[in-house]
Motif scaffolding. Sequence first.
Motif, PDB file in Angstrom:
ATOM      1  N   PRO A 378       9.762 -55.008 -11.632  1.00 44.15           N
ATOM      2  CA  PRO A 378       9.455 -54.006 -10.415  1.00 44.15           C
ATOM      3  C   PRO A 378       9.014 -52.703 -10.988  1.00 44.15           C
ATOM      4  CG  PRO A 378      11.546 -54.134 -10.478  1.00 44.15           C
ATOM      5  CD  PRO A 378      11.450 -55.178 -11.598  1.00 44.15           C
ATOM      6  N   PRO A 379       8.293 -51.987 -10.242  1.00 44.90           N
ATOM      7  CA  PRO A 379       7.901 -50.700 -10.649  1.00 44.90           C
ATOM      8  C   PRO A 379       9.098 -49.739 -10.807  1.00 44.90           C
ATOM      9  CG  PRO A 379       6.803 -51.106  -8.744  1.00 44.90           C
ATOM     10  CD  PRO A 379       7.788 -52.187  -8.838  1.00 44.90           C
ATOM     11  N   HIS A 380       9.013 -48.550 -11.535  1.00 45.17           N
ATOM     12  CA  HIS A 380      10.022 -47.551 -11.540  1.00 45.17           C
ATOM     13  C   HIS A 380      10.201 -46.708 -10.109  1.00 45.17           C
ATOM     14  CE1 HIS A 380      10.628 -47.306 -15.935  1.00 45.17           C
ATOM     15  NE2 HIS A 380       9.236 -47.681 -16.091  1.00 45.17           N
ATOM     16  N   PRO A 381      11.187 -46.170  -9.762  1.00 43.86           N
ATOM     17  CA  PRO A 381      11.004 -45.342  -8.561  1.00 43.86           C
ATOM     18  C   PRO A 381      10.111 -44.381  -8.747  1.00 43.86           C
ATOM     19  CG  PRO A 381      13.451 -45.718  -9.516  1.00 43.86           C
ATOM     20  CD  PRO A 381      12.419 -46.241 -10.613  1.00 43.86           C
ATOM     21  N   ARG A 382       9.601 -44.033  -7.452  1.00 39.82           N
ATOM     22  CA  ARG A 382       8.202 -43.348  -7.363  1.00 39.82           C
ATOM     23  C   ARG A 382       7.891 -43.070  -5.951  1.00 39.82           C
ATOM     24  NH1 ARG A 382       4.229 -46.481 -10.285  1.00 39.82           N
ATOM     25  NH2 ARG A 382       6.128 -47.049 -11.539  1.00 39.82           N
ATOM     26  N   ASP A 383       7.267 -41.912  -5.760  1.00 38.52           N
ATOM     27  CA  ASP A 383       6.780 -41.502  -4.479  1.00 38.52           C
ATOM     28  C   ASP A 383       5.182 -41.120  -4.581  1.00 38.52           C
ATOM     29  OD1 ASP A 383       7.355 -39.041  -5.621  1.00 38.52           O
ATOM     30  OD2 ASP A 383       6.600 -37.962  -3.827  1.00 38.52           O
ATOM     31  N   GLY A 384       4.452 -40.855  -3.691  1.00 39.64           N
ATOM     32  CA  GLY A 384       3.097 -40.508  -3.841  1.00 39.64           C
ATOM     33  C   GLY A 384       2.162 -41.694  -4.595  1.00 39.64           C
ATOM     34  N   HIS A 385       2.420 -42.937  -4.450  1.00 38.39           N
ATOM     35  CA  HIS A 385       1.976 -44.104  -4.951  1.00 38.39           C
ATOM     36  C   HIS A 385       0.908 -44.784  -3.745  1.00 38.39           C
ATOM     37  CE1 HIS A 385       5.688 -45.615  -3.181  1.00 38.39           C
ATOM     38  NE2 HIS A 385       4.898 -46.385  -2.904  1.00 38.39           N
ATOM     39  N   SER A 386       0.316 -45.667  -4.129  1.00 36.75           N
ATOM     40  CA  SER A 386      -0.505 -46.342  -3.025  1.00 36.75           C
ATOM     41  C   SER A 386      -0.182 -47.905  -3.133  1.00 36.75           C
ATOM     42  CB  SER A 386      -2.070 -46.374  -3.087  1.00 36.75           C
ATOM     43  OG  SER A 386      -2.294 -46.600  -4.605  1.00 36.75           O
ATOM     44  N   ALA A 387      -0.401 -48.579  -1.821  1.00 35.70           N
ATOM     45  CA  ALA A 387      -0.211 -49.951  -1.772  1.00 35.70           C
ATOM     46  C   ALA A 387      -1.275 -50.624  -1.110  1.00 35.70           C
ATOM     47  CB  ALA A 387       1.268 -50.388  -1.418  1.00 35.70           C
ATOM     48  N   VAL A 388      -2.175 -51.885  -1.605  1.00 30.57           N
ATOM     49  CA  VAL A 388      -2.761 -52.585  -0.832  1.00 30.57           C
ATOM     50  C   VAL A 388      -2.490 -53.799  -0.903  1.00 30.57           C
ATOM     51  CG1 VAL A 388      -4.534 -50.663  -0.825  1.00 30.57           C
ATOM     52  CG2 VAL A 388      -4.708 -52.692  -2.379  1.00 30.57           C
ATOM     53  N   VAL A 389      -2.833 -54.755   0.171  1.00 29.85           N
ATOM     54  CA  VAL A 389      -2.687 -56.252   0.212  1.00 29.85           C
ATOM     55  C   VAL A 389      -3.956 -56.881  -0.190  1.00 29.85           C
ATOM     56  CG1 VAL A 389      -2.039 -58.275   1.601  1.00 29.85           C
ATOM     57  CG2 VAL A 389      -1.026 -55.975   1.621  1.00 29.85           C
ATOM     58  N   VAL A 390      -4.170 -57.762  -1.177  1.00 34.92           N
ATOM     59  CA  VAL A 390      -5.085 -58.572  -1.312  1.00 34.92           C
ATOM     60  C   VAL A 390      -4.764 -59.684  -1.468  1.00 34.92           C
ATOM     61  CG1 VAL A 390      -7.154 -59.088  -3.030  1.00 34.92           C
ATOM     62  CG2 VAL A 390      -6.574 -56.794  -2.329  1.00 34.92           C
ATOM     63  N   ASN A 391      -5.224 -60.889  -0.691  1.00 42.13           N
ATOM     64  CA  ASN A 391      -4.631 -62.459  -0.814  1.00 42.13           C
ATOM     65  C   ASN A 391      -3.343 -62.717  -0.941  1.00 42.13           C
ATOM     66  OD1 ASN A 391      -7.697 -62.256  -1.267  1.00 42.13           O
ATOM     67  ND2 ASN A 391      -7.703 -64.129  -2.333  1.00 42.13           N
ATOM     68  N   ASN A 392      -2.397 -62.088  -0.177  1.00 37.28           N
ATOM     69  CA  ASN A 392      -1.130 -62.349  -0.181  1.00 37.28           C
ATOM     70  C   ASN A 392      -0.496 -61.738  -1.208  1.00 37.28           C
ATOM     71  OD1 ASN A 392      -1.068 -63.571   2.394  1.00 37.28           O
ATOM     72  ND2 ASN A 392      -1.051 -65.778   1.381  1.00 37.28           N
ATOM     73  N   PHE A 393      -0.923 -60.828  -2.039  1.00 36.42           N
ATOM     74  CA  PHE A 393      -0.282 -59.947  -2.957  1.00 36.42           C
ATOM     75  C   PHE A 393      -0.193 -58.552  -2.597  1.00 36.42           C
ATOM     76  CE2 PHE A 393      -0.766 -63.763  -5.401  1.00 36.42           C
ATOM     77  CZ  PHE A 393       0.268 -63.611  -6.468  1.00 36.42           C
TER      78      PHE A 393
END
Length: 425
Positions: A378-393
């Motif tokens: 998994p990613p390191h702890p963080r803030d100010g990141h982004s998340a998008v969904v493409v094809n159930n990912f």
Amino acid sequence: MDHLLKVPNNPFELHIDTSPLDDSESSLNHWEEIRFLGRHPSRRSYHSAASWNEKILIYGGQDLREGPQSGLWSLNLREAYFDAEPWEEIEIPGLGPLCRHSAIVKDDKMYVFGGSNGDREFNTTSVIDLNSRSLTVIPPERPDLPPSLDSHTACLYEDVASSMVVFGGFAEGVRSNTVYILNLSTQKWKRAQTDEEPSPRSNHSSVVYNHCLYIFGGSDDEGEKLCDLWKLDLRTYHWEKIIGHGQIPTGRSGHSAIVFKDDMVIFGGMRDITKETNDMFSFDFLTNTWTMFQFEFQIKDPVTPEQLEEYKKRKSINHNHKHKTVPEPTSPAKTPSLHISKSPDASPVGEGLSFLKKKNSLYDGPPSPLEGRIRGKPPHPRDGHSAVVVNNFMYVFGGDRHQMPFNDLYAYRLVETTIKTPVQT
């Protein structure tokens, strides 16, 4: 079976992790770090991200040492090979450095609103035509034009007309709780006349589900991290504070939120000064139930210096003797292998994973720090990141930890049973 990192063009395998890859055992098994050769977007946080035609679009952001970042970057998930340069910087004349803005995509246009260039904040609405790669600006002399905003959120809302819904953030230096709506067809703004409102906040999250805008968390005027959840009916403009059940997340800001089926998924964020997290929660819109399905983890690189040295020795031996003892393997980039979940709730090939079957496969990548996929990380702890969904990912990009920005990319395979299963203590 051991968790292996398979090395392209090399028959040796490094044993990195001996935990079994069982979907029912841990949410961690759904993560993969994705590492590419070639050019990348620079390290950044508080950028914008959107999906378009199975591509990820990253624009702007900040590095506290270098200031606001420029550049619009595209990653084609359908055509990404691991021996190529899948990140492409899209040249848009007139598009400069910007951070803490918002962006949505409708059809083939990307709408960018607000943000800061480090010297001043803006209330400009820019429209990027992703096909012609051109930029236009919606004229500012419009009624109900929002003030200069940063650290706000924007969502695409589809109804009779398509709209961009903007909430909160810093309005000319003061935290806001106002809702502004841009009609994408008429390009006209209006200020929504709402009733009881959430408290003013910045760096919160927002999503749209079933004609409602959901606002979670953020920072208030005292800098406290909020954990309240509000719902705005986008047809009546009535606010409602949601009284959730279950494992309610702690207060946070700078986290991400996405919608998957009938759930909202929260990842990461800042819980206190210099205290970022990488835990995960889901919120069931139908039952108002929160579920914590991933604890906070302190992440170490799975490839130790000793393992890299061992790999180099084996690679050298193989190079010297492969014509005698070792057949030349086929590169996984050319003939990918697809890891399919045994869970009955996983997306079948031909639907959510069909594009991966062709080119962009979930194989165990090489131990190089530059390319491949590391499964179960998994990613390191963080803030100010982004998340998008493409094809159930869910794809997570960038962010920062202790003011040190990232430009890494992670994929999380979304499975309904997993995100609804509380983590085991």
